[in-house]
Design an enzyme around this catalytic site. Sequence first.
Site, PDB file in Angstrom:
ATOM      1  N   ASP A   1       0.831  -1.202   0.000  1.00  0.00           N
ATOM      2  CA  ASP A   1       0.000   0.000   0.000  1.00  0.00           C
ATOM      3  C   ASP A   1       0.872   1.260   0.000  1.00  0.00           C
ATOM      4  OD1 ASP A   1      -2.772   1.133   0.495  1.00  0.00           O
ATOM      5  OD2 ASP A   1      -1.682   2.016   2.192  1.00  0.00           O
TER       6      ASP A   1
ATOM      7  N   GLU B   1       1.374  -0.656  -5.101  1.00  0.00           N
ATOM      8  CA  GLU B   1       0.379   0.361  -5.441  1.00  0.00           C
ATOM      9  C   GLU B   1       1.148   1.575  -5.943  1.00  0.00           C
ATOM     10  OE1 GLU B   1      -3.345   2.976  -3.740  1.00  0.00           O
ATOM     11  OE2 GLU B   1      -1.619   2.642  -2.463  1.00  0.00           O
TER      12      GLU B   1
HETATM   13  C1  NOJ Z   1      -4.407   3.095  -0.712  1.00  0.00           C
HETATM   14  C2  NOJ Z   1      -5.563   2.192  -0.412  1.00  0.00           C
HETATM   15  O1  NOJ Z   1      -5.909   1.464  -1.560  1.00  0.00           O
HETATM   16  C3  NOJ Z   1      -6.676   3.069   0.093  1.00  0.00           C
HETATM   17  O2  NOJ Z   1      -7.902   2.386   0.178  1.00  0.00           O
HETATM   18  C4  NOJ Z   1      -6.239   3.635   1.422  1.00  0.00           C
HETATM   19  O3  NOJ Z   1      -7.232   4.521   1.892  1.00  0.00           O
HETATM   20  C5  NOJ Z   1      -4.911   4.379   1.297  1.00  0.00           C
HETATM   21  N1  NOJ Z   1      -3.939   3.678   0.499  1.00  0.00           N
HETATM   22  C6  NOJ Z   1      -4.304   4.624   2.658  1.00  0.00           C
HETATM   23  O4  NOJ Z   1      -3.800   3.431   3.187  1.00  0.00           O
END
Ligand code: NOJ
Length: 537
Positions: A214, A276
């Site tokens: 993430d 991500e």
């Molecule tokens: C990316 C995640 O996919 C999202 O859902 C989240 O709110 C943020 N990162 C913070 O962790």
Amino acid sequence: MIRIALVLSLFARVASAQWWQHAVVYEIYPRSFQDSNGDGIGDLKGITSRLDYLHDLGIDAIWLTPIYPSPQVDFGYDISNYEAIDPQYGTLADFDTLVHEARKRGIRILMDMVMNHTSDQHPWFIESRSSRTNPKRDWYVWRDGKAPGQPPNNWLALFGHSAWQYDSGTGQYYYHKFYPQQPDLNWRNPAVERAMFRAVRFWLDRGVAGFRLDAITNLFEDPQLRDERVLGGTNAYGDPNEDDARTDNLPEVHDVLRSLRMVINTYPGDRVLIGETYLHGPEDLNKMYGRNNDELQLPMDMQVGLIDTLDATAYRRRITEAETMVRGNMPLFVFNNHDIHRSWDRYHPAAARIVATILLATRATAQMYYGEEIGMTTTTPTRKEDVRDPIGVIGWPREKGRDGERTPMQWDATANAGFSTSASPWLPVPSSSDSVNVAREQANPGSLLSWYKRLIALRRTDPAMARGDNAMLDYDSLNVLVWLRKTPGRTVVVACNLSAQPKTIVLRGALRPILRSDSAATGRSLPPYAVYIGAVE
Ligand code: NOJ
């Protein structure tokens, strides 16, 4: 004879490739997939009970969004313990059962690892904020304000307003890229890396096949805390638009990724790191693989799936970039996830089969999101009081939050679409579930679900589709997207008419249809929005 040898050698290549290279990764938002105990929230036992469905769909791995103990301010992305399961999702024993049952069906489990920040309820942060001299003080990013009542600089949280939160107990500000309840860890402190890698090992030891990382590009901030450049205009929260050069994608991220890759490489079975990675362009994405291919195996390519318009030129250019700029690595394409409106709503509804085809019939590793395969739509709350995602509360009405893409999975036409027996599921079940649901589509060979299944099966069984090169052809002037998948012994052509008019294209060679969305599609002649996949003979 030669032909048989060729086919055998192709299958040998298929067998020797790493599992994730041409995999289909299926993202599950556990709260919304299947509730097994009637509390209105999906859980691990619920996911296990649906593994046969996923096996039948043909996926290779499940990415679970966070299931760790959490105050659930950001529905799991605010973790208060990295080495346990939140009781609302089940127990560690339920998790082990899920891993075991999935493995029996050839499905791997990937965890979501949130390394950028913790919950403000994590014991590390509770200690850190307890005093300026606490040994964990430096595990987070604490600074004095610029002047009384003024944060250290102009940095903004992605979820609205200043990224600095004043803590009256110790008279300093802490930095949070996301909600104030998600304080950023200080990755310049080596103890943070040690603690986080311990958690990584905990799950690898339990048999997970890897991680989706993430907010991985956000790990570091400019140590001098220089202001971000102000760009003009305001965002959905009414804040000034800012650049992100001081808080995103700093070079130090690569050091962490290399160390993490070394950790996962010590485990057998091709463990994988997915990132991500919302980045500014293909060059930045390319760097995420590492100079020596020693960082992420699969940074997410968000360029292709977010084109959001049926434009053959844009697809041809971006898929070509993705193919040519990754230095032999695998691109990972994504059209849907829990943070963006569903592709059904972002594209023309008639484009659902085209989206599936670009995702599953190109060479890239494919990531899909639950419900995409049946054509679930975004069901955004219409009243502020119904919003569950804090972004929607902060940003209403310009930003209505992400509830719309997180509604419960639509299994059948019974109460709550078969998701839960609760009188009030955590998010309402959309009324579209009467007609858009798994049971109905399973019974219909012409359904979107059947299309996904056939594409996934083809991706596995056809050597050119499984491992072939990907060459984009230029039919831009007709707005038709065409590409070839090629192995030495076999060529398959894929043609998608991205327009509302019938199109005729010139293709060389005899064509034998393999899969088409419309029986009138011949490859050379394509009805509106039709897809044709055929062998070139
Ligand atoms: C990316 C995640 O996919 C999202 O859902 C989240 O709110 C943020 N990162 C913070 O962790």
